[in-house]
Design a protein around this motif. Structure first.
Motif, PDB file in Angstrom:
ATOM      1  N   ALA A 178       0.855  -1.191  -0.031  1.00  0.00           N
ATOM      2  CA  ALA A 178       0.064  -0.068  -0.042  1.00  0.00           C
ATOM      3  C   ALA A 178       0.986   1.247   0.219  1.00  0.00           C
ATOM      4  O   ALA A 178       2.035   1.147   0.615  1.00  0.00           O
ATOM      5  CB  ALA A 178      -0.809  -0.011   1.300  1.00  0.00           C
ATOM      6  N   PRO A 179       0.418   2.438  -0.458  1.00  0.00           N
ATOM      7  CA  PRO A 179      -1.021   2.389  -1.253  1.00  0.00           C
ATOM      8  C   PRO A 179      -0.806   1.992  -2.814  1.00  0.00           C
ATOM      9  O   PRO A 179       0.573   1.952  -3.243  1.00  0.00           O
ATOM     10  CB  PRO A 179      -1.449   3.896  -1.086  1.00  0.00           C
ATOM     11  CG  PRO A 179       0.061   4.691  -1.107  1.00  0.00           C
ATOM     12  CD  PRO A 179       1.135   3.606  -0.218  1.00  0.00           C
TER      13      PRO A 179
ATOM     14  N   ALA B 229     -10.734  -0.296  -0.663  1.00  0.00           N
ATOM     15  CA  ALA B 229     -10.303   1.301  -0.115  1.00  0.00           C
ATOM     16  C   ALA B 229      -9.853   0.847   1.487  1.00  0.00           C
ATOM     17  O   ALA B 229      -8.811   1.836   1.761  1.00  0.00           O
ATOM     18  CB  ALA B 229     -11.623   1.921   0.059  1.00  0.00           C
ATOM     19  N   GLU B 230     -10.359   0.171   2.102  1.00  0.00           N
ATOM     20  CA  GLU B 230      -9.646  -0.076   3.526  1.00  0.00           C
ATOM     21  C   GLU B 230      -8.195  -0.549   3.484  1.00  0.00           C
ATOM     22  O   GLU B 230      -7.366  -0.580   4.178  1.00  0.00           O
ATOM     23  CB  GLU B 230     -10.577  -1.069   4.479  1.00  0.00           C
ATOM     24  CG  GLU B 230     -11.983  -0.566   4.535  1.00  0.00           C
ATOM     25  CD  GLU B 230     -12.748  -1.549   5.202  1.00  0.00           C
ATOM     26  OE1 GLU B 230     -12.351  -3.064   5.305  1.00  0.00           O
ATOM     27  OE2 GLU B 230     -13.790  -1.442   5.754  1.00  0.00           O
TER      28      GLU B 230
ATOM     29  N   ARG C 151      -6.221   0.460   1.123  1.00  0.00           N
ATOM     30  CA  ARG C 151      -5.671   1.624   0.591  1.00  0.00           C
ATOM     31  C   ARG C 151      -5.167   1.391  -0.919  1.00  0.00           C
ATOM     32  O   ARG C 151      -4.044   1.727  -1.249  1.00  0.00           O
ATOM     33  CB  ARG C 151      -4.013   1.909   1.263  1.00  0.00           C
ATOM     34  CG  ARG C 151      -4.443   2.260   2.894  1.00  0.00           C
ATOM     35  CD  ARG C 151      -2.997   2.257   3.587  1.00  0.00           C
ATOM     36  NE  ARG C 151      -2.427   3.418   3.225  1.00  0.00           N
ATOM     37  CZ  ARG C 151      -1.099   3.853   3.239  1.00  0.00           C
ATOM     38  NH1 ARG C 151      -0.612   2.731   4.031  1.00  0.00           N
ATOM     39  NH2 ARG C 151      -0.510   4.864   2.920  1.00  0.00           N
TER      40      ARG C 151
ATOM     41  N   ARG D 174      -6.652   2.940  -4.321  1.00  0.00           N
ATOM     42  CA  ARG D 174      -7.853   3.697  -4.710  1.00  0.00           C
ATOM     43  C   ARG D 174      -8.217   3.147  -6.179  1.00  0.00           C
ATOM     44  O   ARG D 174      -7.361   2.841  -6.965  1.00  0.00           O
ATOM     45  CB  ARG D 174      -7.112   5.181  -4.900  1.00  0.00           C
ATOM     46  CG  ARG D 174      -8.005   6.195  -5.391  1.00  0.00           C
ATOM     47  CD  ARG D 174      -7.408   7.473  -5.535  1.00  0.00           C
ATOM     48  NE  ARG D 174      -6.427   7.456  -6.707  1.00  0.00           N
ATOM     49  CZ  ARG D 174      -6.730   7.873  -7.942  1.00  0.00           C
ATOM     50  NH1 ARG D 174      -7.826   8.288  -8.262  1.00  0.00           N
ATOM     51  NH2 ARG D 174      -5.573   7.966  -8.845  1.00  0.00           N
TER      52      ARG D 174
END
Length: 362
Positions: free
Chosen positions: A315-316, A353-354, A356, A358
């Motif tokens: 991530a991200p 999304a949790e 990370r 997008r």
């Protein structure tokens, strides 16, 4: 459809390996009893009332029987097939794989059925048909090159010596890479010199494979035994049933790979034109992150686990989801085990999304 792939590069495909210490009892290229139809449970559904769906032939990977009594959990029938209406009663007959954790003995109240995508119908009552117990087919390892330890056990010949305790049947592809396995509790029933070559034996075990490979999955296995796909999307022409078989091998192979996490800030591209069912969603996600044949979760919970690390992702990152409308059209109104509607696409986006990632939907 997948063209069958037979033969190989000479690698020993199967290894019988002791589970506790990893001792290899022997290796071979052929196992009789791995590829066969599994034992199937049979259910009769009386006074069947359809919800508008013609329940014939193959019904679904997971069919849930939801009892009218909500104090009881739904019962799962995997790889369900319909034999149509049978006998004088006109009961709908379903077959499938169950874990014998069905309804309480004597349960005679109505149930509704769904396949995870839609309600199929309901019945006044149902019953599990008790079939005559058939003897378990033997598992035969043909052309086995036995270890010295196995040779000594065969020479001893006592019941204790021929009990190999717990062992894994490890399965590799034609490049020698681990693909999957099956857990066994093998006892030697017989052995004989093999026609496959000198010093080789055919080893017959008093055991059966708990999860044999059925006929519909054989082309998928043949493709993977030849080696992983070189291009993404090799699964897209398969139906849901074969996609599930493909996903199972992707999952089992993927969990055996030692992946190095890539640097943060990566951009992944997901082609969504073929996401028309649940396995398609996770196959496309896996290939977006880890390339052709890649694994990145086989369900929402497994996706969340992969996002925590160890599966090639740091991530991200950004995921470009092309043709996302296809998945929304097919997976935004699916059913939980008890029949509650939910949006699988929205849930997957939430989990991403949790973790990370997008997501940009196009």
């Amino acid at each position: 459809m997948i063209s069958p792939v037979y033969g190989g590069s000479g690698q020993r495909r199967y290894a019988l390996t002791e589970s506790e210490h990893g001792h290899v009892w022997g290796v071979c290229d052929e196992v009789q009893g791995l590829f066969r139809e599994p034992r199937r449970a049979v259910y009769e559904l009386f006074d069947w009332a359809s919800d508008g769906t013609d329940v014939r032939g193959w019904v679904g990977c997971r069919v849930w029987l939801v009892p009218e009594d909500r104090t009881l959990d739904p019962w799962l029938l995997e790889d369900a097939e319909s034999l149509g209406r049978q006998g004088r009663s006109g009961a709908l007959v379903l077959t499938g794989l169950d874990d014998y954790m069905g309804p309480p003995e004597g349960y005679r109240r109505p149930v509704r059925l769904h396949d995870g995508y839609r309600w199929l119908g309901s019945c006044r009552e149902f019953a599990r048909v008790l079939l005559d117990e058939q003897p378990a087919p033997s598992l035969v390892l043909r052309g086995l090159a036995p270890s010295d330890r196995l040779r000594r056990a065969l020479a001893t010949g006592t019941r204790r010596a021929l009990d190999l305790d717990e062992a894994w049947l490890e399965i590799r592809d034609d490049h020698g890479a681990p693909l999957t396995d099956r857990l066994l509790r093998p006892k030697v029933r017989a052995w004989r010199p093999s026609s496959h070559g000198p010093a080789l034996i055919d080893l017959e075990l008093q055991d059966e494979v708990e999860r044999p490979v059925p006929g519909y999955a054989r082309p998928v296995w043949d493709r993977w035994l030849a080696g992983p796909p070189e291009t993404a999307g090799a699964w897209t022409g398969l139906d849901t049933r074969q996609r599930e078989a493909w996903l199972e091998l992707v999952r089992e192979r993927g969990c055996r790979l030692d992946r190095r996490s890539r640097p943060a800030g990566g951009v992944y591209e997901l082609e969504g034109r073929h996401i028309t069912d649940e396995p398609g969603l996770f196959l496309a996600l896996g290939e977006a992150v880890n390339g052709p044949g890649g694994y990145f979760g086989g369900c929402v919970d497994a996706l969340a686990d992969c996002l925590r690390g160890g599966f090639g992702y740091t991530a991200p990152a950004t995921l470009l989801w092309r043709n996302a409308a296809t998945a929304r059209d097919h997976l935004s109104h699916v059913l939980t085990a008890n029949g509650t509607h939910y949006d699988l696409v929205a849930l997957a986006l939430e989990v991403l999304a949790e973790g990370r990632i997008r997501v940009v939907c196009e």
